[in-house]
Design a protein around this motif. Structure first.
Motif, mmCIF file in Angstrom:
data_model
loop_
_atom_site.group_PDB
_atom_site.id
_atom_site.type_symbol
_atom_site.label_atom_id
_atom_site.label_comp_id
_atom_site.label_asym_id
_atom_site.label_seq_id
_atom_site.Cartn_x
_atom_site.Cartn_y
_atom_site.Cartn_z
ATOM 1 N N ARG A 112 0.836 -1.197 0.000
ATOM 2 C CA ARG A 112 0.000 0.000 0.000
ATOM 3 C C ARG A 112 0.874 1.251 0.000
ATOM 4 O O ARG A 112 2.089 1.177 0.251
ATOM 5 N N ILE A 113 0.255 2.392 -0.254
ATOM 6 C CA ILE A 113 0.968 3.662 -0.270
ATOM 7 C C ILE A 113 1.430 4.018 1.150
ATOM 8 O O ILE A 113 0.690 3.843 2.109
ATOM 9 N N HIS A 114 2.666 4.486 1.223
ATOM 10 C CA HIS A 114 3.219 4.932 2.500
ATOM 11 C C HIS A 114 3.809 6.328 2.336
ATOM 12 O O HIS A 114 4.619 6.549 1.450
ATOM 13 N N PRO A 115 3.417 7.284 3.170
ATOM 14 C CA PRO A 115 4.099 8.583 3.210
ATOM 15 C C PRO A 115 5.079 8.622 4.385
ATOM 16 O O PRO A 115 4.930 7.879 5.358
ATOM 17 N N MET A 139 8.832 12.061 1.889
ATOM 18 C CA MET A 139 8.796 11.003 0.872
ATOM 19 C C MET A 139 7.394 10.396 0.807
ATOM 20 O O MET A 139 6.637 10.461 1.772
ATOM 21 N N ILE A 140 7.122 9.772 -0.327
ATOM 22 C CA ILE A 140 5.897 8.982 -0.471
ATOM 23 C C ILE A 140 6.153 7.914 -1.523
ATOM 24 O O ILE A 140 6.877 8.146 -2.504
ATOM 25 N N GLY A 141 5.603 6.723 -1.301
ATOM 26 C CA GLY A 141 5.804 5.621 -2.236
ATOM 27 C C GLY A 141 4.530 4.824 -2.445
ATOM 28 O O GLY A 141 3.682 4.751 -1.558
ATOM 29 N N PHE A 164 3.140 15.091 1.866
ATOM 30 C CA PHE A 164 2.241 14.866 0.734
ATOM 31 C C PHE A 164 0.822 14.680 1.256
ATOM 32 O O PHE A 164 0.599 14.023 2.279
ATOM 33 N N ASP A 165 -0.171 15.255 0.540
ATOM 34 C CA ASP A 165 -1.559 15.181 0.994
ATOM 35 C C ASP A 165 -2.330 14.090 0.246
ATOM 36 O O ASP A 165 -1.760 13.320 -0.540
ATOM 37 N N ASP A 166 -3.648 14.032 0.499
ATOM 38 C CA ASP A 166 -4.485 12.995 -0.103
ATOM 39 C C ASP A 166 -4.519 13.100 -1.628
ATOM 40 O O ASP A 166 -4.567 12.074 -2.325
ATOM 41 N N VAL A 167 -4.529 14.321 -2.139
ATOM 42 C CA VAL A 167 -4.526 14.507 -3.596
ATOM 43 C C VAL A 167 -3.239 13.939 -4.188
ATOM 44 O O VAL A 167 -3.255 13.244 -5.213
ATOM 45 N N ASP A 168 -2.116 14.200 -3.531
ATOM 46 C CA ASP A 168 -0.839 13.664 -3.986
ATOM 47 C C ASP A 168 -0.873 12.133 -3.996
ATOM 48 O O ASP A 168 -0.354 11.496 -4.915
ATOM 49 N N GLU A 169 -1.472 11.544 -2.983
ATOM 50 C CA GLU A 169 -1.553 10.076 -2.902
ATOM 51 C C GLU A 169 -2.351 9.508 -4.077
ATOM 52 O O GLU A 169 -1.960 8.492 -4.664
#
Length: 244
Positions: A112-115, A139-141, A164-169
């Motif tokens: 899953r996505i991790h910030p 960072m975010i991945g 990073f915010d929800d839009v970035d995710e």
């Protein structure tokens, strides 16, 4: 300024909406561009990866964007945008391990996505050599998932503390899906090529068997047409040579 508070609030709201609309349009353009590359390339993910990392770095206001692929117990860089040559060499000489000590590891392990707000304040992060070299902070991945298998990750990094915010995710998730789709397409091409090769081999084998049967039929016909032993033996030997 003479404006009523309500007018100022309305003006700020309109400006925010205009800015958000411009952002959405840019995201749509980026994803459309990647899809065009994906549908036009002949199974090679390199062009798609290039488009993904370039657009991810630009849209997410990041310094670096990377695509990692799983290789045994480590990760290798498949594509990048914004990395220095020294950063790349460090990764090649000391590859990232498949554990929770990096964001790439957490993303692929947890699927899953991790910030990460700040690499320097991240208690699990253990690659301080990479952080010192590149200077990244936030960072975010996102994982690259093909079928049911995690094959890599898309990482984006900023050289400042700017979470990073929800839009970035959501944007990153879309890019990761497109990168995974490129890999899935390669797998499908490979499967089709393997199947085609197997069918060709099977067809060639059937053709050989037909030829052998026709040769044996010719031998039978030749033998039944004469009672002279020497002629029959000569016919058998001749066809035996042809069939072998």
């Amino acid at each position: 300024s003479g404006e009523a508070p309500e007018d100022s609030i309305a003006m700020m709201s309109r400006q925010a909406l205009v800015g958000r609309l411009a952002q959405v349009k840019e995201q749509f353009r980026a994803t459309s561009d990647i899809l065009k590359v994906l549908t036009s390339s002949s199974g090679d993910p390199d062009k798609v990866f290039d488009a993904v990392v370039e657009n991810a770095r630009t849209l997410l206001n990041a310094a670096v964007a990377q695509i990692y692929l799983v290789k045994g117990a480590t990760y290798v860089i498949a594509r990048q945008s914004g990395m220095s040559e020294e950063h790349r060499r460090l990764l090649e000489e000391h590859p990232i391990k498949r554990d929770r000590g990096t964001l790439v590891g957490r993303v692929t392990i947890d699927r899953r996505i991790h910030p990460s707000t700040d690499a320097l304040a991240d208690p699990e992060y253990n690659r301080s050599d990479l952080q010192r070299m590149a200077g990244f902070r936030s960072m975010i991945g996102a994982p690259l998932i093909v079928g049911d298998e995690v094959v890599g990750a898309l990482n984006v990094m900023r050289n400042r503390v700017a979470p990073f915010d929800d839009v970035d995710e959501r944007v990153l998730a879309t890019f990761a899906e497109q990168a995974a789709l490129a890999l899935r397409r390669v797998d499908l091409f490979g499967a089709l090529e393997s199947r085609s090769a197997a069918l060709e081999n099977r067809s060639a084998e059937l053709a050989r068997k037909v030829e052998q049967l026709e040769g044996l039929a010719d031998v039978g016909a030749a033998i039944s047409s004469t009672l002279v032993p020497d002629e029959m033996l000569a016919t058998i030997v001749s066809h035996a040579v042809e069939l072998s």
